[in-house]
Design an enzyme around this catalytic site. Sequence first.
Site, PDB file in Angstrom:
ATOM      1  CG  PHE A 145      -2.006   1.307   1.242  1.00 25.72           C
ATOM      2  CD1 PHE A 145      -2.982   1.161   0.567  1.00 25.72           C
ATOM      3  CD2 PHE A 145      -1.370   2.491   1.746  1.00 25.72           C
ATOM      4  CE1 PHE A 145      -3.962   2.324   0.319  1.00 25.72           C
ATOM      5  CE2 PHE A 145      -2.197   3.748   1.565  1.00 25.72           C
ATOM      6  CZ  PHE A 145      -3.608   3.576   0.829  1.00 25.72           C
ATOM      7  CG  ASP A 230       5.766   4.058   1.831  1.00 24.84           C
ATOM      8  OD1 ASP A 230       5.626   4.933   2.652  1.00 24.84           O
ATOM      9  OD2 ASP A 230       4.763   3.901   1.190  1.00 24.84           O
ATOM     10  CE  LYS A 259      -1.170   6.958   6.741  1.00 26.62           C
ATOM     11  NZ  LYS A 259      -0.695   6.098   5.701  1.00 26.62           N
TER      12      LYS A 259
HETATM   13  C1  LIG Z   1      -0.918   6.105   4.271  1.00 21.92           C
HETATM   14  C2  LIG Z   1       0.024   5.558   3.468  1.00 21.92           C
HETATM   15  C3  LIG Z   1       0.724   6.065   2.153  1.00 21.92           C
HETATM   16  C4  LIG Z   1      -0.331   7.221   1.621  1.00 21.92           C
HETATM   17  O1  LIG Z   1      -0.303   8.349   2.580  1.00 21.92           O
HETATM   18  P1  LIG Z   1      -1.525   9.351   2.106  1.00 21.92           P
HETATM   19  O2  LIG Z   1      -1.055  10.756   2.819  1.00 21.92           O
HETATM   20  O3  LIG Z   1      -2.896   9.120   2.283  1.00 21.92           O
HETATM   21  O4  LIG Z   1      -1.483   9.793   0.671  1.00 21.92           O
HETATM   22  C5  LIG Z   1       1.643   5.546   1.434  1.00 21.92           C
HETATM   23  N1  LIG Z   1       2.435   4.599   1.900  1.00 21.92           N
HETATM   24  C6  LIG Z   1       2.254   4.131   3.156  1.00 21.92           C
HETATM   25  C7  LIG Z   1       2.892   2.930   3.676  1.00 21.92           C
HETATM   26  C8  LIG Z   1       0.842   4.411   3.993  1.00 21.92           C
HETATM   27  O5  LIG Z   1       0.652   3.932   5.113  1.00 21.92           O
END
Ligand SMILES: *Cc1c(COP(=O)(O)O)cnc(C)c1O
Length: 404
Positions: A145, A230, A259
């Site tokens: 994700f 990520d 986040k």
């Molecule tokens: C939440 C998330 C994203 C995307 O972040 P948004 O601020 O919702 O665009 C990307 N990678 C990971 C691992 C995430 O948990």
Amino acid sequence: MIDDMLRTPGAVRDAERWTAHNYHPLPVVISSAEGAWLTDVDGKRYLDCLAGYSALNFGHRHPQLVAAAHAQLDRLTLTSRAFIHDQFAGFCRELAELCGKDLVLPMNTGAEAVETGIKVARKWGYQVKGVPAGQANIVVAEGNFHGRTTTIVSFSTDEDARADFGPYTPGFTVVPYGDLDALAAAIDENTVAVLLEPIQGEQGVVIPPEGYLPGVRQVCTERNVLFIADEIQSGLGRTGRTFACDHESVVPDMYLLGKALGGGIVPVSAVAANTDVLGVLQPGQHGSTFGGNPLACAVATEVVRLLATGEFQRRSAELGERLRAGLEGLLGKGLVGVRVRGLWAGLDIDPALMSGREACERLMARGILAKDTHGSTIRLAPPLVITEAEIDRALTTLAEVLTA
Ligand SMILES: *Cc1c(COP(=O)(O)O)cnc(C)c1O
């Protein structure tokens, strides 16, 4: 109280009436919060065990973060990157130091950080590695994700996230997560990057086998490929270390952050990397109107300072062991799987008992808010300011729900 004296049902109906149904929220309507606690429109209190998918690692309205936001609101909120403002360099320097990297590129949402990482890796591939024009590919993992843009959903393996949003962006190769041989075999001379979550959050807090991340690091170094981690959900204290990669002493070429970087107040994301990578960008080639704005930088600088103390990482590691012990005690008593790192847990409920959604509804009725991911899996990610007693309360409530 009888039901029609409650404000919640009408507020839930209104929310459903006036929005696209791209989420299936629990039927709770929050109006205020502090620390690890939420209060709904009827005055009922809930322990937050999701923390905005880790956007609220420091809890709701952390006093130091709120003070920084208030002070900045009274001075300067936005300039665009056409001008430099006085909060910019300090934020970039302090975040770069936290990451051990030369440079930082601030954006807003996580998806933008991922897009930035992809663009930088491709440009690096053409300009530094010498990949023929238009041939760059990036290796990603099954069950990933990384966000919701058209390019990012192009390499999602979740059909809900991907179906009917094509045509898809080419240039991605998907391999099974945690399988080093498959990853090494997927790399060819035109591979510019491997993009991975060091722990897959949305997939249910899936932790790869020990040795996988160091193996990925080694393969990337040997094959002249960038390792992009990520850490948008796994980073910034969630797992008991600053980054999830730290657990195996792995240093990626690029960190993607988001986040919690915004302190639960404003959306802030960033890419951190060394000059040989991020230095490929020249004026006009990438940008964002709001990225690195004064309010975002003021709040995020305080976030970095909270992390620089190490206190939140320590709390997460210590309290995470308590959470682990409690959850492992429920194995065979309603739980069939538990994965924990720091204050981050994926729980697989016996599907014969109930779905993850049903479990979350029952937890909600007992004052605990959590969120299901897939099927019978739920994720716990409380704010790192949660106390031992509150963790015990969440565990007791979970045990009740599983045995009711
Ligand atoms: C939440 C998330 C994203 C995307 O972040 P948004 O601020 O919702 O665009 C990307 N990678 C990971 C691992 C995430 O948990």
